[in-house]
Design a protein around this motif. Structure first.
Motif, PDB file in Angstrom:
ATOM      1  N   ASP A 156       0.866  -1.129   0.148  1.00  0.00           N
ATOM      2  CA  ASP A 156      -0.046   0.091  -0.093  1.00  0.00           C
ATOM      3  C   ASP A 156       0.935   1.252  -0.085  1.00  0.00           C
ATOM      4  O   ASP A 156       0.661   2.126  -0.970  1.00  0.00           O
ATOM      5  CB  ASP A 156      -0.980   0.124   1.170  1.00  0.00           C
ATOM      6  CG  ASP A 156      -0.269  -0.339   2.572  1.00  0.00           C
ATOM      7  OD1 ASP A 156       0.717  -0.973   2.422  1.00  0.00           O
ATOM      8  OD2 ASP A 156      -0.379   0.275   3.389  1.00  0.00           O
ATOM      9  N   TYR A 172      -5.483   6.904   1.265  1.00  0.00           N
ATOM     10  CA  TYR A 172      -4.614   6.754   0.272  1.00  0.00           C
ATOM     11  C   TYR A 172      -5.071   7.627  -0.946  1.00  0.00           C
ATOM     12  O   TYR A 172      -5.664   6.842  -1.828  1.00  0.00           O
ATOM     13  CB  TYR A 172      -4.603   5.218   0.117  1.00  0.00           C
ATOM     14  CG  TYR A 172      -3.876   4.490   1.339  1.00  0.00           C
ATOM     15  CD1 TYR A 172      -2.556   4.188   1.250  1.00  0.00           C
ATOM     16  CD2 TYR A 172      -4.784   3.993   2.272  1.00  0.00           C
ATOM     17  CE1 TYR A 172      -2.109   3.394   2.284  1.00  0.00           C
ATOM     18  CE2 TYR A 172      -4.437   3.164   3.101  1.00  0.00           C
ATOM     19  CZ  TYR A 172      -3.083   3.118   3.320  1.00  0.00           C
ATOM     20  OH  TYR A 172      -2.638   2.362   4.347  1.00  0.00           O
ATOM     21  N   MET A 198      -7.155  -3.667  -0.475  1.00  0.00           N
ATOM     22  CA  MET A 198      -7.239  -2.343  -0.488  1.00  0.00           C
ATOM     23  C   MET A 198      -8.706  -2.416  -1.084  1.00  0.00           C
ATOM     24  O   MET A 198      -8.913  -2.961  -2.081  1.00  0.00           O
ATOM     25  CB  MET A 198      -6.276  -1.605  -1.413  1.00  0.00           C
ATOM     26  CG  MET A 198      -6.536  -0.262  -1.601  1.00  0.00           C
ATOM     27  SD  MET A 198      -6.266   0.636   0.395  1.00  0.00           S
ATOM     28  CE  MET A 198      -4.458   0.756   0.444  1.00  0.00           C
TER      29      MET A 198
END
Ligand code: PRP
Length: 215
Positions: free
Chosen positions: A75, A121, A97
């Motif tokens: 990630d 993110y 994710m």
């Protein structure tokens, strides 16, 4: 002999990484002391230096050569987009994710509505919605407890890590779409890869052997 510097991700990942490194003869007992506030540790005998950094900073240390090697989640590699070599999947720290939200948000995703997406993110979220789904969304950057956002009306959905799924379950949210799978990776500075090629190649080979034996 120059020190080989390894950057580890603070927290759970660090202990799993230490267990694995120990199996290939790279040890650092001092680092296991959870009460210690020390950030950098040296094993003079084997010429290795370790330091602990926040997950998102590990690729930065590696790109700039402050660390030769880093161990962090896929990630953070995706989010940071740093110039480095990703050489190995360690197979632990597995998670996904995902786009998550209340079941009612499924329709909004399906019909490409202009929705708000809260996430830690933004890079991964942007890439997914703009380049893969071709859906215009508003991305709202948060720093933690992302699941809160749809509950209090800040966003319709979130992009976040799902490991066991219990945070989602306990907050009445679901996985609506999966973006990718994640796990711990070994990253290498591009110059170190050439300068310390022998030591780094041996380390990768030893790690692969141990992981294969454990399978
Ligand atoms: C991560 C992630 C989710 C949770 C997922 O948060 O952001 O909130 O773990 O795990 P689960 O599926 O096993 O419930 P973390 O604990 O790192 O803290 P954060 O909320 O501060 O990001």
């Amino acid at each position: 002999m120059d020190y080989l510097t390894i950057a580890l991700t603070k927290g759970r990942l660090a202990y799993k990484t230490l267990d694995l490194l120990e199996k290939v003869g790279i040890t650092c007992e001092e680092m296991r002391d959870k009460s210690s506030r020390k950030l950098i540790f040296t094993n003079e005998e084997i010429g290795v230096r370790f330091f602990l950094a926040k997950a998102n900073d590990v690729p930065t240390y590696v790109e700039y050569g402050a660390a030769d090697i880093g161990i962090c989640g896929k990630d953070t590699i995706l989010e940071e987009g740093r110039k480095l070599y990703e050489v190995m999947d360690l197979g632990f720290g597995k998670c996904r994710m995902c786009v998550c939200g209340p079941e009612s948000a499924r329709e909004l995703l399906k019909h490409h509505e202009l929705i708000r997406v809260a996430t830690k993110y933004p890079g991964i979220a942007k890439d997914y919605f703009y380049n893969k789904k071709h859906q215009t969304v508003e991305i709202i950057k948060l720093n933690g407890s992302i699941e809160l956002a749809p509950l209090v009306g800040l966003a319709e959905v979130i992009v976040d890590i799902v490991e066991t799924g219990s945070t989602l379950r306990e907050n009445g949210l679901d996985v609506l779409e999966e973006i990718c799978t994640l796990s711990a990776r070994v990253i290498i500075n591009q110059v170190s890869m050439k300068r310390e090629n022998q030591r780094i190649t041996k380390l990768i080979k030893d790690l692969k052997t141990v992981l294969l034996e454990e399978k």
